[in-house]
Design a protein around this motif. Structure first.
Motif, PDB file in Angstrom:
ATOM      1  N   GLU A  74       0.827  -1.216   0.000  1.00 42.33           N
ATOM      2  CA  GLU A  74       0.000   0.000   0.000  1.00 42.33           C
ATOM      3  C   GLU A  74       0.853   1.256   0.000  1.00 42.33           C
ATOM      4  OE1 GLU A  74      -3.380   0.368  -0.202  1.00 42.33           O
ATOM      5  OE2 GLU A  74      -3.285  -1.789  -0.610  1.00 42.33           O
ATOM      6  N   VAL A  75       0.428   2.242  -0.800  1.00 39.60           N
ATOM      7  CA  VAL A  75       1.044   3.563  -0.752  1.00 39.60           C
ATOM      8  C   VAL A  75       0.571   4.246   0.527  1.00 39.60           C
ATOM      9  CG1 VAL A  75       1.267   3.785  -3.263  1.00 39.60           C
ATOM     10  CG2 VAL A  75      -0.815   4.592  -2.127  1.00 39.60           C
ATOM     11  N   ALA A  76       1.153   5.389   0.846  1.00 38.83           N
ATOM     12  CA  ALA A  76       0.786   6.107   2.072  1.00 38.83           C
ATOM     13  C   ALA A  76      -0.676   6.550   2.025  1.00 38.83           C
ATOM     14  CB  ALA A  76       1.684   7.322   2.258  1.00 38.83           C
ATOM     15  N   HIS A  77      -1.364   6.340   3.124  1.00 42.97           N
ATOM     16  CA  HIS A  77      -2.726   6.836   3.343  1.00 42.97           C
ATOM     17  C   HIS A  77      -2.698   7.516   4.707  1.00 42.97           C
ATOM     18  CE1 HIS A  77      -4.403   4.612  -0.042  1.00 42.97           C
ATOM     19  NE2 HIS A  77      -3.748   3.545   0.367  1.00 42.97           N
ATOM     20  N   PRO A  78      -2.240   8.792   4.740  1.00 40.43           N
ATOM     21  CA  PRO A  78      -2.059   9.476   6.023  1.00 40.43           C
ATOM     22  C   PRO A  78      -3.263   9.309   6.948  1.00 40.43           C
ATOM     23  CG  PRO A  78      -1.287  10.844   4.232  1.00 40.43           C
ATOM     24  CD  PRO A  78      -1.949   9.646   3.612  1.00 40.43           C
ATOM     25  N   PRO A  79      -2.994   9.019   8.186  1.00 40.23           N
ATOM     26  CA  PRO A  79      -1.701   9.124   8.851  1.00 40.23           C
ATOM     27  C   PRO A  79      -0.813   7.885   8.690  1.00 40.23           C
ATOM     28  CG  PRO A  79      -3.329   8.515  10.477  1.00 40.23           C
ATOM     29  CD  PRO A  79      -4.056   8.677   9.157  1.00 40.23           C
ATOM     30  N   GLU A  80      -1.293   6.856   7.970  1.00 43.09           N
ATOM     31  CA  GLU A  80      -0.488   5.641   7.790  1.00 43.09           C
ATOM     32  C   GLU A  80       0.592   5.863   6.738  1.00 43.09           C
ATOM     33  OE1 GLU A  80      -0.757   2.791   9.593  1.00 43.09           O
ATOM     34  OE2 GLU A  80      -2.270   3.874  10.758  1.00 43.09           O
ATOM     35  N   PRO A  81       1.828   5.456   7.028  1.00 36.04           N
ATOM     36  CA  PRO A  81       2.895   5.595   6.028  1.00 36.04           C
ATOM     37  C   PRO A  81       2.770   4.512   4.954  1.00 36.04           C
ATOM     38  CG  PRO A  81       3.725   4.467   7.965  1.00 36.04           C
ATOM     39  CD  PRO A  81       2.316   4.874   8.284  1.00 36.04           C
ATOM     40  N   ALA A  82       3.507   4.677   3.883  1.00 36.73           N
ATOM     41  CA  ALA A  82       3.549   3.670   2.827  1.00 36.73           C
ATOM     42  C   ALA A  82       4.175   2.390   3.377  1.00 36.73           C
ATOM     43  CB  ALA A  82       4.366   4.175   1.654  1.00 36.73           C
ATOM     44  N   GLU A  83       3.716   1.281   2.850  1.00 32.25           N
ATOM     45  CA  GLU A  83       4.313   0.003   3.221  1.00 32.25           C
ATOM     46  C   GLU A  83       5.614  -0.184   2.446  1.00 32.25           C
ATOM     47  OE1 GLU A  83       0.249  -2.363   4.393  1.00 32.25           O
ATOM     48  OE2 GLU A  83       1.052  -2.652   2.389  1.00 32.25           O
ATOM     49  N   CYS A  84       6.463  -1.041   2.963  1.00 34.90           N
ATOM     50  CA  CYS A  84       7.750  -1.317   2.341  1.00 34.90           C
ATOM     51  C   CYS A  84       7.544  -1.756   0.890  1.00 34.90           C
ATOM     52  CB  CYS A  84       8.467  -2.416   3.129  1.00 34.90           C
ATOM     53  SG  CYS A  84      10.098  -2.817   2.461  1.00 34.90           S
ATOM     54  N   TYR A  85       8.238  -1.125  -0.020  1.00 36.70           N
ATOM     55  CA  TYR A  85       8.281  -1.408  -1.455  1.00 36.70           C
ATOM     56  C   TYR A  85       7.093  -0.844  -2.228  1.00 36.70           C
ATOM     57  CZ  TYR A  85      11.098  -3.643  -5.026  1.00 36.70           C
ATOM     58  OH  TYR A  85      11.958  -3.857  -6.073  1.00 36.70           O
ATOM     59  N   ALA A  86       6.233  -0.047  -1.590  1.00 40.15           N
ATOM     60  CA  ALA A  86       5.070   0.524  -2.275  1.00 40.15           C
ATOM     61  C   ALA A  86       5.474   1.445  -3.427  1.00 40.15           C
ATOM     62  CB  ALA A  86       4.184   1.274  -1.290  1.00 40.15           C
ATOM     63  N   ASP A  87       6.458   2.299  -3.203  1.00 36.15           N
ATOM     64  CA  ASP A  87       6.869   3.239  -4.254  1.00 36.15           C
ATOM     65  C   ASP A  87       7.482   2.507  -5.442  1.00 36.15           C
ATOM     66  OD1 ASP A  87       5.985   5.373  -2.725  1.00 36.15           O
ATOM     67  OD2 ASP A  87       7.972   5.793  -1.884  1.00 36.15           O
ATOM     68  N   GLN A  88       8.292   1.500  -5.173  1.00 32.66           N
ATOM     69  CA  GLN A  88       8.909   0.733  -6.255  1.00 32.66           C
ATOM     70  C   GLN A  88       7.852  -0.028  -7.059  1.00 32.66           C
ATOM     71  OE1 GLN A  88       9.886   0.876  -3.053  1.00 32.66           O
ATOM     72  NE2 GLN A  88      12.095   0.562  -2.842  1.00 32.66           N
ATOM     73  N   ALA A  89       6.845  -0.582  -6.375  1.00 30.54           N
ATOM     74  CA  ALA A  89       5.775  -1.307  -7.067  1.00 30.54           C
ATOM     75  C   ALA A  89       4.990  -0.355  -7.971  1.00 30.54           C
ATOM     76  CB  ALA A  89       4.842  -1.969  -6.057  1.00 30.54           C
ATOM     77  N   THR A  90       4.702   0.836  -7.467  1.00 28.75           N
ATOM     78  CA  THR A  90       3.973   1.834  -8.260  1.00 28.75           C
ATOM     79  C   THR A  90       4.804   2.265  -9.466  1.00 28.75           C
ATOM     80  OG1 THR A  90       2.832   2.594  -6.275  1.00 28.75           O
ATOM     81  CG2 THR A  90       2.828   4.089  -8.167  1.00 28.75           C
ATOM     82  N   ASP A  91       6.092   2.487  -9.253  1.00 30.29           N
ATOM     83  CA  ASP A  91       6.976   2.875 -10.355  1.00 30.29           C
ATOM     84  C   ASP A  91       7.025   1.797 -11.437  1.00 30.29           C
ATOM     85  OD1 ASP A  91       7.541   5.222  -8.997  1.00 30.29           O
ATOM     86  OD2 ASP A  91       9.536   4.570  -8.314  1.00 30.29           O
ATOM     87  N   LEU A  92       7.102   0.533 -11.021  1.00 31.61           N
ATOM     88  CA  LEU A  92       7.157  -0.552 -11.995  1.00 31.61           C
ATOM     89  C   LEU A  92       5.845  -0.642 -12.777  1.00 31.61           C
ATOM     90  CD1 LEU A  92       8.660  -2.827 -13.364  1.00 31.61           C
ATOM     91  CD2 LEU A  92       7.973  -4.341 -11.470  1.00 31.61           C
ATOM     92  N   LEU A  93       4.723  -0.478 -12.112  1.00 31.76           N
ATOM     93  CA  LEU A  93       3.446  -0.491 -12.822  1.00 31.76           C
ATOM     94  C   LEU A  93       3.381   0.663 -13.827  1.00 31.76           C
ATOM     95  CD1 LEU A  93       0.697  -1.643 -13.448  1.00 31.76           C
ATOM     96  CD2 LEU A  93      -0.192  -0.530 -11.374  1.00 31.76           C
ATOM     97  N   GLU A  94       3.924   1.821 -13.451  1.00 30.52           N
ATOM     98  CA  GLU A  94       3.965   2.963 -14.382  1.00 30.52           C
ATOM     99  C   GLU A  94       4.813   2.650 -15.615  1.00 30.52           C
ATOM    100  OE1 GLU A  94       5.290   6.147 -11.832  1.00 30.52           O
ATOM    101  OE2 GLU A  94       3.236   6.683 -11.293  1.00 30.52           O
ATOM    102  N   GLU A  95       5.873   1.851 -15.449  1.00 30.70           N
ATOM    103  CA  GLU A  95       6.698   1.448 -16.589  1.00 30.70           C
ATOM    104  C   GLU A  95       5.976   0.425 -17.460  1.00 30.70           C
ATOM    105  OE1 GLU A  95      10.579   0.026 -15.460  1.00 30.70           O
ATOM    106  OE2 GLU A  95      10.817   1.653 -14.002  1.00 30.70           O
ATOM    107  N   LEU A  96       5.275  -0.502 -16.824  1.00 29.86           N
ATOM    108  CA  LEU A  96       4.614  -1.591 -17.544  1.00 29.86           C
ATOM    109  C   LEU A  96       3.326  -1.167 -18.239  1.00 29.86           C
ATOM    110  CD1 LEU A  96       5.142  -4.356 -14.845  1.00 29.86           C
ATOM    111  CD2 LEU A  96       6.243  -4.274 -17.101  1.00 29.86           C
ATOM    112  N   ALA A  97       2.626  -0.199 -17.667  1.00 27.35           N
ATOM    113  CA  ALA A  97       1.359   0.304 -18.229  1.00 27.35           C
ATOM    114  C   ALA A  97       1.370   1.827 -18.127  1.00 27.35           C
ATOM    115  CB  ALA A  97       0.178  -0.293 -17.480  1.00 27.35           C
TER     116      ALA A  97
END
Length: 185
Positions: A74-97
């Protein structure tokens, strides 16, 4: 004679059905899963590592699409921080689609049309690649255990097992003490 033949057919059908039911996974109660309808759409946004927004090729908004069979951190949903590897997963999806690209949404006959958040639930293919499988291969997501087996189950399971076994992506990164664990959404 007809009665005896009818009885024999009934017994064969019953035994065949019993054999088929015994061979199905416990959670598989319906027909074999299969890929269904394919629709070409345009990506308008990448929401996180397993969700995109799409529109028809004519520009009509279709909303969010959850990639079938995977769960990304999961990406950050304040006040909860992003979970480990959320940004990398989002970046990879942006590359793939990538935003602006045309992708194919593919239904699975054994899966619901929408999830509990009213997102379409689909396989997403882009340029001949299964996007969810690529996220699994890169270790950017794990398998999402659906109530019913998936048409792409075998491929997804093998790919996820390989990524975890070789500690690719989150499997090698998110093991430090203090890393926030992540769960299905």
């Amino acid at each position: 004679m007809k009665a005896l033949l009818g009885l024999a057919v009934a017994v064969i059908l019953a035994l065949t059905a019993a054999g088929i039911n015994a061979a199905l996974p416990r959670n598989q109660t319906g027909p074999e899963p299969a890929e269904g309808k394919t629709t070409q759409v345009r990506v308008t946004a990448v929401v996180d590592g397993d969700t995109i927004r799409v529109e028809t090729r004519g520009g009509r908004q279709l909303g969010r699409v959850r990639l079938l069979g995977i769960d990304a951190p999961e990406v950050a949903h304040p006040p909860e921080p992003a979970e480990c590897y959320a940004d990398q997963a989002t970046d990879l999806l942006e590359e793939l689609a990538p935003v602006g690209s045309t992708v194919e949404l593919v239904t699975d006959t054994a899966q619901p049309n929408r999830d509990r958040y009213d997102r379409l639930v689909r396989y997403v293919d882009h340029d001949g690649l299964d996007v969810a499988r690529e996220l699994l291969a890169g270790g950017a997501a794990r398998r999402y255990e659906a109530d019913q087996a998936l048409a792409r189950e075998e491929s997804y399971s093998a790919t996820a097992d390989d990524a975890q076994g070789t500690e690719r992506g989150l499997w090698g990164t998110c093991r430090e003490p203090g890393d926030r664990s992540w769960t299905s959404s």
